[in-house]
Write a protein that holds these residues in place. Sequence first.
Motif, mmCIF file in Angstrom:
data_model
loop_
_atom_site.group_PDB
_atom_site.id
_atom_site.type_symbol
_atom_site.label_atom_id
_atom_site.label_comp_id
_atom_site.label_asym_id
_atom_site.label_seq_id
_atom_site.Cartn_x
_atom_site.Cartn_y
_atom_site.Cartn_z
ATOM 1 N N TYR A 9 8.314 0.664 8.511
ATOM 2 C CA TYR A 9 7.920 -0.688 9.480
ATOM 3 C C TYR A 9 6.628 -1.166 9.569
ATOM 4 O O TYR A 9 5.607 0.442 9.803
ATOM 5 N N PRO A 10 5.610 -1.671 9.940
ATOM 6 C CA PRO A 10 4.274 -1.300 10.055
ATOM 7 C C PRO A 10 3.542 -1.182 10.991
ATOM 8 O O PRO A 10 2.533 -0.592 12.165
ATOM 9 N N ASP A 11 4.314 -1.284 12.334
ATOM 10 C CA ASP A 11 4.429 -0.682 13.234
ATOM 11 C C ASP A 11 4.863 1.285 13.659
ATOM 12 O O ASP A 11 4.495 1.861 14.636
ATOM 13 N N GLU A 12 4.838 1.457 12.386
ATOM 14 C CA GLU A 12 5.119 3.289 11.990
ATOM 15 C C GLU A 12 4.430 3.807 11.516
ATOM 16 O O GLU A 12 3.371 4.582 11.406
ATOM 17 N N VAL A 13 3.085 2.885 10.771
ATOM 18 C CA VAL A 13 2.189 3.297 10.424
ATOM 19 C C VAL A 13 0.866 3.122 11.561
ATOM 20 O O VAL A 13 0.800 2.423 11.977
ATOM 21 N N ARG A 14 0.083 3.795 11.548
ATOM 22 C CA ARG A 14 -0.553 4.401 12.824
ATOM 23 C C ARG A 14 -1.880 3.048 12.732
ATOM 24 O O ARG A 14 -2.146 3.118 11.531
ATOM 25 N N ALA A 15 -2.597 2.596 13.878
ATOM 26 C CA ALA A 15 -3.678 1.942 13.226
ATOM 27 C C ALA A 15 -4.656 3.186 12.169
ATOM 28 O O ALA A 15 -4.891 4.013 13.459
ATOM 29 N N VAL A 16 -5.770 2.426 11.754
ATOM 30 C CA VAL A 16 -6.570 2.958 11.518
ATOM 31 C C VAL A 16 -7.638 3.393 12.517
ATOM 32 O O VAL A 16 -8.667 4.096 11.676
ATOM 33 N N GLN A 17 -7.836 2.637 13.262
ATOM 34 C CA GLN A 17 -8.735 2.203 14.442
ATOM 35 C C GLN A 17 -9.242 3.348 15.142
ATOM 36 O O GLN A 17 -10.128 4.105 15.819
ATOM 37 N N ASP A 73 0.465 -1.251 0.408
ATOM 38 C CA ASP A 73 -0.445 -0.168 -0.100
ATOM 39 C C ASP A 73 0.834 1.342 0.053
ATOM 40 O O ASP A 73 1.908 1.318 0.552
ATOM 41 N N PRO A 74 0.299 2.989 -0.657
ATOM 42 C CA PRO A 74 1.825 3.266 -0.728
ATOM 43 C C PRO A 74 1.380 3.825 0.141
ATOM 44 O O PRO A 74 2.623 5.016 0.960
ATOM 45 N N ILE A 75 0.955 3.610 1.570
ATOM 46 C CA ILE A 75 0.818 4.435 2.868
ATOM 47 C C ILE A 75 2.115 3.896 3.915
ATOM 48 O O ILE A 75 3.005 4.749 4.017
ATOM 49 N N TYR A 76 2.396 3.278 2.943
ATOM 50 C CA TYR A 76 4.131 2.614 3.445
ATOM 51 C C TYR A 76 5.416 3.164 3.078
ATOM 52 O O TYR A 76 6.481 3.735 3.470
ATOM 53 N N PHE A 77 5.022 3.241 2.063
ATOM 54 C CA PHE A 77 6.147 5.133 0.946
ATOM 55 C C PHE A 77 6.469 6.074 2.033
ATOM 56 O O PHE A 77 5.971 6.633 1.952
ATOM 57 N N GLU A 78 7.922 6.193 1.872
ATOM 58 C CA GLU A 78 9.141 6.828 2.528
ATOM 59 C C GLU A 78 9.533 7.997 1.703
ATOM 60 O O GLU A 78 9.172 9.338 1.173
#
Length: 286
Positions: A166-174, A103-108
């Motif tokens: 990293y996955p833990d750097e992407v905030r939860a959408v919840q 997903d593009p949200i991961y790209f920096e």
Amino acid sequence: MHTMWKGTISFGLVNIPVKMHAATENKDVKLRQLHKECQTPIKYQRTCPNCDRDVESDEIVKAYEYAKNKFVVLDDEELANLKKEQQDKAVEIVDFVKLEEIDPIYFEKSYYLSPSEGGGKAYGLLRSALNETGKIGVAKMIIRSKEQLAVIRIYQNTLVVETIHYPDEVRAVQDVPNVPEDTETAKKELDTAKMLIDQLTTEFDPEKYKDDYRTALLELIEEKKNQDEVTTAKEKPKPDNVTNLMDALEQSLDRAKKDKPKTKKKTASSSGKRKTASSTKKKTGS
């Protein structure tokens, strides 16, 4: 193009010596802050609120705040050894995946890769293999003292490293507030919205998109320059030696006056008593 990093990209038994270059640049128009009264740029100094004074760079240490106002101090040697230990490792591609799976949200951030001396053939091999399979490589690497998760792909015949979160750097959408659950939409409204999307659908051409605000801001700055609406920061007056000498003399004089011990003034009563006593002694002696 400036080389930011040199290293080796490896997959299997293939090693590719490469150089890394920034693929993008920030073109924001940076504005300085001036003192309104004298048009001088404002300085930001490092100060210690506890010691109430400015601190030099050699007085500063790095630390991790593990709780409120509690720190673990890390010295430069410890950090340098840790950084070297990781940098000495080759950047190894550990997996190959499809680009659309990320997903593009991961790209920096993006970096170009160019082959170092003797790396042209291996560079071309990886580029062809990625192109033929339609895959991208997932790897880990150290950039600016941080271990980065990255992907290696092709962009216009050039290998590109894309750092990704990293996955833990992407905030939860919840955690995003006020996001509505599934809502009922009228069919007529939905059909109209889909029709509008169809009318605006086109092939992506990045050249057609411009930063209108930056363009307008630069035009305004140029217009003010042409109309001579410019200012020059006032230079701090250099101290005059004569003035300095006079100041030093006056300060020394003031200090001398303060340091001089105070002498008690003779009061009229005490002087009168002394005179009477002396005259009595004379009469008695006579």
